[in-house]
Design a protein around this motif. Structure first.
Motif, short mmCIF file in Angstrom:
data_model
loop_
_atom_site.label_atom_id
_atom_site.label_comp_id
_atom_site.label_asym_id
_atom_site.label_seq_id
_atom_site.Cartn_x
_atom_site.Cartn_y
_atom_site.Cartn_z
N ILE A 84 9.57 -9.92 4.44
CA ILE A 84 9.18 -8.58 4.88
C ILE A 84 10.31 -7.59 4.61
O ILE A 84 10.08 -6.49 4.09
CB ILE A 84 8.81 -8.59 6.38
N ALA A 88 9.95 -4.27 2.34
CA ALA A 88 9.93 -2.99 3.07
C ALA A 88 11.15 -2.17 2.68
O ALA A 88 12.18 -2.23 3.34
CB ALA A 88 9.90 -3.25 4.56
N VAL A 145 3.79 -2.96 2.13
CA VAL A 145 4.63 -4.15 2.32
C VAL A 145 3.85 -5.41 1.97
O VAL A 145 4.34 -6.28 1.24
CB VAL A 145 5.17 -4.22 3.77
#
Length: 157
Positions: A84, A88, A145
């Motif tokens: 993640i 991101a 994302v």
């Protein structure tokens, strides 16, 4: 005469967002998100919060898919957070809203470990939950994302 802006009748607080039909994977995802969110909010181990939900007489025990999702996220948390964070841009995990962070963990787990769940289903459900439960920009953020993670994990399939 009552004021429609302030008179809430017998309702208490804002209305509860609609829930998915019990027994569906959508409902399992929502319940898993609730459990992960609670653990994160209260700084409690996921296993502890899950155990408490298993004993919840009012809501009932979580179904098998909910437990699989929660256990899967808890077991792969460092790996999921790394994926993640890499996807991101300009956002750290800690800076993300709690709902978004746990929704991303849940969907990243499904993308990584549940190949039988179509990519479009994982993304659509996560985006809808983000729109329903988080900030005005969360749907777009979660979409971006997860699209990046999906391309990495599944080759964009």
């Amino acid at each position: 005469m009552s004021d429609p802006l302030t008179d809430r009748g017998d309702r208490r607080g804002p209305p509860e967002p609609p829930r998915a039909v019990p027994g569906t994977r959508s409902a399992a995802r929502r319940r898993a998100l609730d459990i992960l969110f609670e653990a994160d909010l209260l700084y409690r181990p996921v296993a502890e919060v899950l155990a408490r939900h298993r004993d919840d007489r009012e809501a009932g025990a979580p179904d098998a898919y909910t437990v699989e999702l929660v256990d899967g996220v808890a077991g792969l948390l460092p790996e999921l957070d790394a994926r993640i964070a890499a996807a991101a841009e300009h956002w750290t995990i800690e800076r993300m809203p709690l709902v978004d962070r746990n929704l991303l963990r849940l969907a990243a787990f499904e993308l990584s470990a549940r190949a039988e769940v179509p990519t479009a289903v994982v993304l659509d459900e996560a985006i809808e939950l983000a729109k329903l439960l988080s900030t005005a920009d969360s749907g777009r953020f979660v979409n971006g994302v997860l699209a990046s993670i999906a391309t990495e994990v599944r080759g964009g399939a």
